[in-house]
Design a protein around this motif. Structure first.
Motif, mmCIF file in Angstrom:
data_model
loop_
_atom_site.group_PDB
_atom_site.id
_atom_site.type_symbol
_atom_site.label_atom_id
_atom_site.label_comp_id
_atom_site.label_asym_id
_atom_site.label_seq_id
_atom_site.Cartn_x
_atom_site.Cartn_y
_atom_site.Cartn_z
ATOM 1 N N ALA A 227 0.825 -1.220 0.000
ATOM 2 C CA ALA A 227 0.000 0.000 0.000
ATOM 3 C C ALA A 227 0.855 1.264 0.000
ATOM 4 O O ALA A 227 0.486 2.265 -0.614
ATOM 5 C CB ALA A 227 -0.936 -0.007 1.201
ATOM 6 N N GLY A 228 2.022 1.230 0.661
ATOM 7 C CA GLY A 228 2.814 2.448 0.786
ATOM 8 C C GLY A 228 3.951 2.577 -0.207
ATOM 9 O O GLY A 228 4.595 3.637 -0.285
ATOM 10 N N GLU A 253 -2.363 -10.504 -6.316
ATOM 11 C CA GLU A 253 -3.639 -9.762 -6.284
ATOM 12 C C GLU A 253 -3.490 -8.409 -5.612
ATOM 13 O O GLU A 253 -4.052 -7.411 -6.073
ATOM 14 C CB GLU A 253 -4.717 -10.567 -5.548
ATOM 15 N N LEU A 254 -2.731 -8.373 -4.494
ATOM 16 C CA LEU A 254 -2.502 -7.095 -3.806
ATOM 17 C C LEU A 254 -1.820 -6.110 -4.749
ATOM 18 O O LEU A 254 -2.180 -4.934 -4.812
ATOM 19 C CB LEU A 254 -1.595 -7.295 -2.577
ATOM 20 N N LEU A 255 -0.816 -6.592 -5.476
ATOM 21 C CA LEU A 255 -0.059 -5.737 -6.391
ATOM 22 C C LEU A 255 -0.941 -5.257 -7.545
ATOM 23 O O LEU A 255 -0.929 -4.071 -7.905
ATOM 24 C CB LEU A 255 1.165 -6.491 -6.924
ATOM 25 N N ILE A 256 -1.724 -6.177 -8.098
ATOM 26 C CA ILE A 256 -2.585 -5.823 -9.232
ATOM 27 C C ILE A 256 -3.649 -4.819 -8.783
ATOM 28 O O ILE A 256 -3.938 -3.834 -9.485
ATOM 29 C CB ILE A 256 -3.232 -7.099 -9.839
ATOM 30 N N ALA A 257 -4.199 -5.036 -7.574
ATOM 31 C CA ALA A 257 -5.230 -4.132 -7.049
ATOM 32 C C ALA A 257 -4.694 -2.710 -6.885
ATOM 33 O O ALA A 257 -5.449 -1.743 -6.992
ATOM 34 C CB ALA A 257 -5.760 -4.652 -5.714
ATOM 35 N N GLN A 258 -3.370 -2.587 -6.630
ATOM 36 C CA GLN A 258 -2.770 -1.249 -6.479
ATOM 37 C C GLN A 258 -2.278 -0.695 -7.815
ATOM 38 O O GLN A 258 -1.628 0.353 -7.845
ATOM 39 C CB GLN A 258 -1.582 -1.316 -5.506
ATOM 40 N N GLY A 259 -2.504 -1.437 -8.890
ATOM 41 C CA GLY A 259 -2.145 -0.940 -10.214
ATOM 42 C C GLY A 259 -0.728 -1.272 -10.658
ATOM 43 O O GLY A 259 -0.233 -0.718 -11.653
ATOM 44 N N TYR A 260 -0.044 -2.168 -9.945
ATOM 45 C CA TYR A 260 1.324 -2.537 -10.348
ATOM 46 C C TYR A 260 1.307 -3.230 -11.703
ATOM 47 O O TYR A 260 0.335 -3.882 -12.073
ATOM 48 C CB TYR A 260 1.978 -3.435 -9.291
ATOM 49 N N GLN A 261 2.409 -3.044 -12.448
ATOM 50 C CA GLN A 261 2.539 -3.642 -13.770
ATOM 51 C C GLN A 261 3.579 -4.755 -13.752
ATOM 52 O O GLN A 261 4.410 -4.816 -12.838
ATOM 53 C CB GLN A 261 2.938 -2.554 -14.774
ATOM 54 N N ARG A 274 8.112 -18.017 -4.314
ATOM 55 C CA ARG A 274 8.600 -17.496 -3.035
ATOM 56 C C ARG A 274 8.716 -15.969 -3.039
ATOM 57 O O ARG A 274 8.715 -15.337 -1.988
ATOM 58 C CB ARG A 274 9.976 -18.143 -2.754
ATOM 59 N N VAL A 275 8.865 -15.387 -4.234
ATOM 60 C CA VAL A 275 8.975 -13.931 -4.359
ATOM 61 C C VAL A 275 7.976 -13.483 -5.426
ATOM 62 O O VAL A 275 7.854 -14.130 -6.471
ATOM 63 C CB VAL A 275 10.406 -13.505 -4.762
ATOM 64 N N SER A 276 7.261 -12.390 -5.121
ATOM 65 C CA SER A 276 6.388 -11.790 -6.135
ATOM 66 C C SER A 276 6.716 -10.311 -6.200
ATOM 67 O O SER A 276 7.212 -9.724 -5.233
ATOM 68 C CB SER A 276 4.914 -11.979 -5.791
ATOM 69 N N GLY A 277 6.430 -9.715 -7.355
ATOM 70 C CA GLY A 277 6.737 -8.305 -7.479
ATOM 71 C C GLY A 277 6.110 -7.693 -8.702
ATOM 72 O O GLY A 277 5.435 -8.366 -9.482
ATOM 73 N N GLY A 278 6.332 -6.387 -8.816
ATOM 74 C CA GLY A 278 5.800 -5.660 -9.948
ATOM 75 C C GLY A 278 6.423 -4.282 -10.030
ATOM 76 O O GLY A 278 7.196 -3.886 -9.145
ATOM 77 N N VAL A 279 6.064 -3.572 -11.104
ATOM 78 C CA VAL A 279 6.596 -2.233 -11.356
ATOM 79 C C VAL A 279 5.556 -1.210 -10.929
ATOM 80 O O VAL A 279 4.353 -1.380 -11.168
ATOM 81 C CB VAL A 279 6.915 -2.076 -12.862
ATOM 82 N N ARG A 280 6.034 -0.178 -10.298
ATOM 83 C CA ARG A 280 5.171 0.882 -9.761
ATOM 84 C C ARG A 280 4.117 1.357 -10.761
ATOM 85 O O ARG A 280 4.431 1.583 -11.944
ATOM 86 C CB ARG A 280 6.023 2.089 -9.360
ATOM 87 N N PRO A 281 2.884 1.535 -10.295
ATOM 88 C CA PRO A 281 1.850 2.057 -11.197
ATOM 89 C C PRO A 281 2.219 3.453 -11.678
ATOM 90 O O PRO A 281 2.750 4.249 -10.899
ATOM 91 C CB PRO A 281 0.593 2.120 -10.306
#
Ligand code: GLN
Length: 282
Positions: A227-228, A253-261, A274-281
């Protein structure tokens, strides 16, 4: 004195055979008790233990038999090829977490600012800084005791610790300046569900409970971090999170809900996501 058939006058070789532990743990504790290397244990296998040595080794065996983790008994654990001091104030670094370090190293642009949230022993931040002297690391933790261990590890493992990693006492984003921006944020937060039976088994019984569980559904720290993160990431900055064996879909899902790509998960050495991630919305 006889304990586990380890007594003064017995040879190093027979002390190993008399140990109730497996060969690897026996060797680590004997090396620690005698201050010998692995090679010295072999070349001196006929040498007899003094009373003092026998008592020291027997005391270590007893601690291990009572369940204390080997890493806490010897005060050290290797992570990413570096020796890290560990005390019961910090989680013992796990080999699985090397995946998070590798992913961070692949994604950090030259000169990038990297934030490690909940650094504990400092293993993740220090491993990254050691591999990539061009990066600027910030490592935070809410535990002053953990930060003391982490600072020591930075001093032991990094040539110029004051410049290589900046440590900050902070409850997640709490003490970070509002305008602090990073090219990459990594974290291995507490993610075990409250009441999970693993918490009362094996090494975990001796580790800091606040480093293991959020005392809730296992996702609350991950939620807070996700979230932050956008407010502290630059455009195109990556957020990379370690999580439990069954949490990858929930974290995506948390990342997608915040708009991460580019949201995705990566498998650890055991083939578990074991690791998930994404690029800042944007
Ligand atoms: N990977 C650890 C374990 O399950 C947990 C660490 C954590 O909660 N971050 O043993």
């Amino acid at each position: 004195m006889t304990l586990h058939r380890i007594e003064a006058g017995c040879s190093i070789g027979s002390a190993q055979l008399g140990s109730p532990l497996d060969a690897l743990e026996t060797r680590i504790l004997l090396m620690h008790a005698l201050g010998l290397s692995r090679v010295q244990l072999i070349t001196q296998s006929e040498r007899r233990l003094t009373l003092d040595e026998a008592q020291r080794f027997a005391a270590l065996l007893q601690r291990r038999e009572a369940g204390e983790p080997i890493a806490y008994i010897v005060g050290q654990r290797e992570f990413f090829g570096l020796p890290f001091r560990v005390t019961p104030d910090v989680l013992i670094p796990r080999p699985d977490t090397e995946l998070l370090v590798e992913l961070a190293l692949q994604r950090a642009p030259h000169g990038a600012r990297v934030l490690d949230m909940g650094t504990g022993s400092g293993a993740i931040a220090i491993a990254i800084a050691h591999s990539r002297p061009d990066l600027q690391l910030t490592a935070l933790d809410c535990s002053a005791a953990a930060l003391a261990v982490a600072r020591q590890n930075a001093a032991d493992n990094l040539p110029l610790p004051a410049k290589a990693v900046r440590f900050l006492r902070s409850d997640w984003y709490g003490a970070l300046p509002a305008d602090a921006r990073f090219d990459l944020i990594v974290s291995n937060p507490p993610y075990i569900v409250a009441g999970d039976t693993h918490l009362s088994q094996g090494d975990l019984r001796f580790e800091p409970v606040s480093a293991l569980t959020d005392h809730a559904d296992g996702l609350s720290a991950l939620r807070t971090i996700v979230a932050g993160a956008a407010a502290h990431l630059v455009q195109d900055g990556w957020l990379l999170l370690e999580h439990g064996f069954d949490q990858a879909a929930a974290v995506r899902e948390l990342l997608i809900a915040q708009g991460y790509q580019q949201v995705q998960s990566w498998q650890d050495l055991a083939g578990i996501e074991r690791v998930s991630g994404g690029v800042r919305p944007s």
